[in-house]
Design an enzyme around this catalytic site. Structure first.
Site, mmCIF file in Angstrom:
data_model
loop_
_atom_site.group_PDB
_atom_site.id
_atom_site.type_symbol
_atom_site.label_atom_id
_atom_site.label_comp_id
_atom_site.label_asym_id
_atom_site.label_seq_id
_atom_site.Cartn_x
_atom_site.Cartn_y
_atom_site.Cartn_z
ATOM 1 C CB CYS A 190 -0.935 0.092 1.184
ATOM 2 S SG CYS A 190 -0.966 -1.178 2.378
ATOM 3 C CD GLU A 203 -4.437 5.434 3.854
ATOM 4 O OE1 GLU A 203 -3.311 5.891 4.107
ATOM 5 O OE2 GLU A 203 -4.613 4.254 3.479
#
Length: 183
Positions: free
Chosen positions: A63, A112
Site C-alpha cells: 500500500c 484513506e
C-alpha cells in the site's frame, strides 16, 4: 506528500506524509494492491516494526500514497519496486472507491480513500527491511481466515469476495469510478 481530499474525492491540498497521520488524520488519497504469482497465490506482507502505523501487522501485498501529480498506477509500480523489488506484468483496478478509517490503540488514525488493485508479478520479492519485515505467498482461499490482518485488509477482503471466488476472474472496474483526485 499526500493528497488531501474532501468527502466527494476532490483534491483539496497536500500535506507531509510524516505529519498527516495522527489522532485527527484528514481524509487523503492512498492505494492498496494484492500481488498474485503465476500459480494464483497472493503475497501477504508483514509491515516493518519501525513503521509508525500498524508496525508488525500482516496485510495485503503493498500500500502507499501517490505523490502529487503521480497516477495511481505509477504509484503502485513505484512502491512495489521500493518495498518488494517487484515489477508488475499486469495491473487492474478492482475497487475504485474503497474508503476506510481505522484507529490504532495509541490513537493514530488512518483515514484513506484507497482504490484497490490486482497485480501480477513474476519472481520472488526482495523485501526492503525498512518497509517489510516478512512476506508469505498464500492461497487466496486461505487469506480470509487469517484474523491477524490489518483493518483495511479485512475490509478489502470482504469487498473483494463479492467479485467472485477466483481473483483471476474478477471483473475489472471502470476507471471513471475513481475519485476525482485519482483520475
Amino acid at each position: 506528500m499526500v493528497t488531501l481530499v474532501d468527502e466527494a474525492g476532490q483534491a483539496i491540498g497536500y500535506e507531509d506524509k510524516a505529519t498527516v497521520h495522527h489522532a485527527a488524520t484528514p481524509l487523503h488519497l492512498a492505494f492498496s494492491s494484492y500481488v498474485f504469482d503465476d500459480r494464483g497465490r497472493v503475497l501477504l506482507t508483514q509491515r516493518a516494526f519501525s513503521k509508525r502505523t500498524w508496525p508488525g501487522v500482516w496485510t495485503n501485498s503493498c500500500c502507499g500514497h501517490p505523490l502529487p501529480g503521480e497516477t495511481l498506477e505509477s504509484a503502485v509500480r513505484r512502491r512495489l519496486s521500493d518495498e518488494l523489488g517487484l515489477v508488475p506484468t499486469a495491473m487492474d483496478l478492482m475497487l475504485p472507491a474503497f474508503r476506510y478509517r481505522a484507529e490504532m490503540p495509541d490513537g493514530i488514525v488512518e483515514n484513506e480513500l484507497c482504490p484497490v488493485f490486482r497485480v501480477v508479478c513474476e519472481g520472488e520479492p526482495v523485501a526492503n527491511p525498512a518497509e517489510v519485515a516478512a512476506y508469505e505467498w498464500v492461497e487466496w482461499r486461505d487469506v480470509a481466515v487469517r484474523p491477524e490482518l490489518s483493518p483495511w485488509c479485512l475490509l478489502q477482503l470482504s469487498e473483494l469476495s463479492t467479485l467472485g471466488p477466483l481473483p483471476a476472474e474478477w471483473p475489472i472496474a471502470d476507471p471513471a469510478a475513481l475519485p476525482a483526485a485519482a483520475r
